[in-house]
Design a protein around this motif. Structure first.
Motif, PDB file in Angstrom:
ATOM      1  N   GLY A 105     -88.102   3.696 -17.659  1.00 42.43           N
ATOM      2  CA  GLY A 105     -86.568   3.967 -17.383  1.00 42.43           C
ATOM      3  C   GLY A 105     -85.555   2.767 -17.617  1.00 42.43           C
ATOM      4  O   GLY A 105     -84.521   3.032 -17.976  1.00 42.43           O
ATOM      5  N   VAL A 106     -86.414   1.710 -17.762  1.00 40.21           N
ATOM      6  CA  VAL A 106     -85.621   0.544 -18.209  1.00 40.21           C
ATOM      7  C   VAL A 106     -85.248   0.901 -19.921  1.00 40.21           C
ATOM      8  O   VAL A 106     -84.027   0.696 -20.379  1.00 40.21           O
ATOM      9  N   LEU A 107     -86.130   1.222 -20.679  1.00 41.74           N
ATOM     10  CA  LEU A 107     -86.077   1.556 -22.035  1.00 41.74           C
ATOM     11  C   LEU A 107     -85.091   2.627 -22.231  1.00 41.74           C
ATOM     12  O   LEU A 107     -84.410   2.826 -23.259  1.00 41.74           O
ATOM     13  N   GLU A 108     -85.235   3.851 -21.422  1.00 47.16           N
ATOM     14  CA  GLU A 108     -84.257   4.891 -21.364  1.00 47.16           C
ATOM     15  C   GLU A 108     -83.039   4.606 -21.192  1.00 47.16           C
ATOM     16  O   GLU A 108     -82.008   5.254 -21.860  1.00 47.16           O
ATOM     17  N   ALA A 109     -82.593   3.387 -20.378  1.00 46.60           N
ATOM     18  CA  ALA A 109     -81.359   3.130 -20.034  1.00 46.60           C
ATOM     19  C   ALA A 109     -80.807   2.666 -21.286  1.00 46.60           C
ATOM     20  O   ALA A 109     -79.421   2.965 -21.799  1.00 46.60           O
ATOM     21  N   ILE A 110     -81.487   1.835 -22.298  1.00 51.37           N
ATOM     22  CA  ILE A 110     -80.995   1.134 -23.357  1.00 51.37           C
ATOM     23  C   ILE A 110     -80.771   2.439 -24.447  1.00 51.37           C
ATOM     24  O   ILE A 110     -79.656   2.365 -25.068  1.00 51.37           O
ATOM     25  N   VAL A 111     -81.728   3.566 -24.426  1.00 52.10           N
ATOM     26  CA  VAL A 111     -81.571   4.641 -25.310  1.00 52.10           C
ATOM     27  C   VAL A 111     -80.224   5.438 -24.769  1.00 52.10           C
ATOM     28  O   VAL A 111     -79.602   6.093 -25.601  1.00 52.10           O
ATOM     29  N   ALA A 112     -79.993   5.678 -23.382  1.00 54.89           N
ATOM     30  CA  ALA A 112     -79.197   6.577 -22.876  1.00 54.89           C
ATOM     31  C   ALA A 112     -77.575   5.900 -23.457  1.00 54.89           C
ATOM     32  O   ALA A 112     -76.625   6.481 -23.784  1.00 54.89           O
ATOM     33  N   LEU A 113     -77.455   4.574 -23.510  1.00 51.61           N
ATOM     34  CA  LEU A 113     -76.304   3.806 -23.827  1.00 51.61           C
ATOM     35  C   LEU A 113     -76.234   4.079 -25.497  1.00 51.61           C
ATOM     36  O   LEU A 113     -75.013   4.384 -25.765  1.00 51.61           O
ATOM     37  N   ARG A 114     -76.983   3.805 -26.196  1.00 51.40           N
ATOM     38  CA  ARG A 114     -77.198   4.262 -27.586  1.00 51.40           C
ATOM     39  C   ARG A 114     -76.725   5.444 -27.962  1.00 51.40           C
ATOM     40  O   ARG A 114     -75.734   5.823 -28.775  1.00 51.40           O
ATOM     41  N   ASP A 115     -77.356   6.609 -27.188  1.00 48.57           N
ATOM     42  CA  ASP A 115     -76.971   7.855 -27.488  1.00 48.57           C
ATOM     43  C   ASP A 115     -75.591   8.228 -27.010  1.00 48.57           C
ATOM     44  O   ASP A 115     -74.710   9.094 -27.548  1.00 48.57           O
ATOM     45  N   LYS A 116     -75.071   7.845 -25.945  1.00 45.18           N
ATOM     46  CA  LYS A 116     -73.636   7.644 -25.316  1.00 45.18           C
ATOM     47  C   LYS A 116     -72.589   7.334 -26.561  1.00 45.18           C
ATOM     48  O   LYS A 116     -71.557   8.082 -26.694  1.00 45.18           O
TER      49      LYS A 116
END
Length: 464
Positions: free
Chosen positions: A59-70
């Motif tokens: 989830g920590v990595l996915e949070a960074i990815v979610a910001l990137r995608d947003k």
């Protein structure tokens, strides 16, 4: 490069979590740091995240990815994904992200914040550090009464660079694009009239210099590699260089073109190809039969297959990806990303770096990033792992991971995760501390509390 990242109400993380690549402990280690003009901005190149299964590491990595995608999203939609990302207790709080990072040769420092729900962005703010304090470039908020976004602040210098027509377009965007970031609006390459060096650098870093590599099925990895290698010859050279050095018994890598079996009978194939020809002619009536045939060859019946060269009893033999181990494919997928990431000075996020890879290979990958000679442009590696041998300096005779490079994730009985660094634990202050031993003893928490053996024993005792 990333300095700090904060997030809240995301996946299993409810409260605000603070992740940092800054040097914090002040303890000397064998790993190198990236030194910046301000010593407080000195950062590490690597961060490893430990924790029990299902604790929330990914989830920590996915949070960074979610910001990137947003930030990278230029069209409205994807609301389903925004809902799924939110902490799963039915709350209406927004997902919150805040990242502090440096970009460019001059390492200019920025801070970007965004808070949003599945319908609209509540807050978005970009700040630039021209001194020790950040200056707001722009700030956007959601107006509850008007049911649209509003531009609360804008830097005077940045505003002067916009024409009247450009400024007039901002309110319309904020009224009609409730879930698209203003950063994307200003920095989207399709909108050359809004081009700004700072905005372009920020958008480029957040959307193009953060890479994610997750656990994939072997056949999906092979398919992806075939496409990459076919398009980029240097990727094939890179793989042919690294895979032999990783002791997989592979001499070279190649991609061969072969006919795809679509399962048609000869008669069905004839009917299908005639239909394709008719469609192409209908859309392009001026095309010659020769050109139509060329287009049909380009678009139908071809596939690319990844082949690995081995030497067996002195003979060179090529094996398809389906005959290679998961470890070989996992390493190949990781290796093919290394060259561009190291050249760009980008950030690589890897979920379960140790999945199907030998511990010594994992150690060497970490060392590639931690060494200025092999990582001259200061790329960063952030990964989750269960490989606790990286914590034991007695195995390798030196620190593989420094004190500032180790993080833990733990989930409580309510299903809420928390993220914390090793350097925050007061009991670990000496370089000679055996991190491996203390971790397995539970001194740092973030380990599974298992009772599998006792449960199996109780089962057999009951069913005798």
């Amino acid at each position: 490069m990333i300095l700090d990242f904060e997030f809240a109400n995301f996946k299993s993380f409810k409260e605000t979590q603070r992740f940092s690549m800054r040097q914090r402990s002040g303890i000397d280690t064998d790993t190198e740091i990236i030194k910046n003009e301000n010593p407080d901005d000195n950062v590490v190149r690597v961060a490893a995240i430990y924790g029990a299964n299902a604790a929330g590491k990914t989830g920590v990595l996915e949070a960074i990815v979610a910001l990137r995608d947003k930030v990278g999203r230029s069209e409205q939609g994807e609301k389903k994904q925004d809902i799924e990302n939110r902490f799963a207790d039915g709350n209406d709080d927004p997902v919150k992200f805040c990242i502090t990072f440096m970009v460019g040769e001059r390492r200019e420092k920025f801070r970007y914040e965004v808070c949003y729900n599945e319908s609209y962005i509540e807050l978005e703010r970009l700040s630039k550090y021209v001194s020790s304090r950040p200056t707001v470039v722009f700030e956007r908020r959601y107006d509850w009464r008007k049911q649209c976004g509003t531009l609360e602040k804008i830097d005077r210098k940045f505003a002067r660079e916009l024409s009247k027509e450009q400024r007039d377009a901002i309110p319309y965007f904020l009224q009609t694009s409730l879930d698209i970031t203003l950063l994307n609006f200003f920095g989207n390459k399709k909108r050359k009239d809004y081009e700004n060096d700072d905005i372009s650098q920020v958008l480029s870093y957040l959307t193009e210099r953060i890479f994610f590599s997750g656990v994939r099925q072997a056949e999906i990895v092979a398919q992806g590699l075939s496409g990459i290698i076919k398009k980029h010859e240097e990727a094939q050279d890179w793989l042919s260089l690294l895979l032999p050095s990783a002791d997989f018994g592979i001499r070279n890598v190649d991609v061969v073109e072969e006919k795809r079996d679509n399962g048609f009978s000869p008669e069905q194939e004839k009917i299908f190809m005639q239909a394709v020809k008719d469609i192409i002619k209908a859309d392009n009536p001026d095309l010659t039969d020769e050109e139509v045939g060329r287009r049909m060859e380009q678009g139908a019946g071809k596939a690319f297959r990844l082949m690995f060269g081995h030497v067996v009893n002195g003979k060179r033999i090529n094996f398809g990806a389906e005959k290679e181990s998961r470890g070989t494919l996992a390493a190949a997928h990781l290796f093919v990303q290394l060259c561009p990431i190291l050249e760009m000075g980008a950030t690589l996020l890897v979920d379960e770096l140790d999945c199907s890879l030998h511990p010594m290979l994992v150690k060497e990958i970490v060392e590639v990033f931690n060494n200025a000679d092999t990582n001259p442009f200061d790329a960063q590696l952030i990964f989750t792992t269960h490989d606790i041998s990286l914590l034991d300096r007695t195995i390798y005779g030196e620190d593989v991971l420094g004190r500032d490079e180790v993080w833990f994730v733990e989930k409580n009985q309510n299903g809420i995760s928390r993220l914390y660094p090793l350097s925050s634990i007061k009991r670990t202050t000496r370089k000679e501390d055996n991190l491996y031993r203390k971790y397995v003893e539970g001194r740092y928490s973030a380990i599974p509390k298992t009772s599998i053996a006792s449960q199996v024993e109780a089962y057999w005792a009951e069913h005798k």
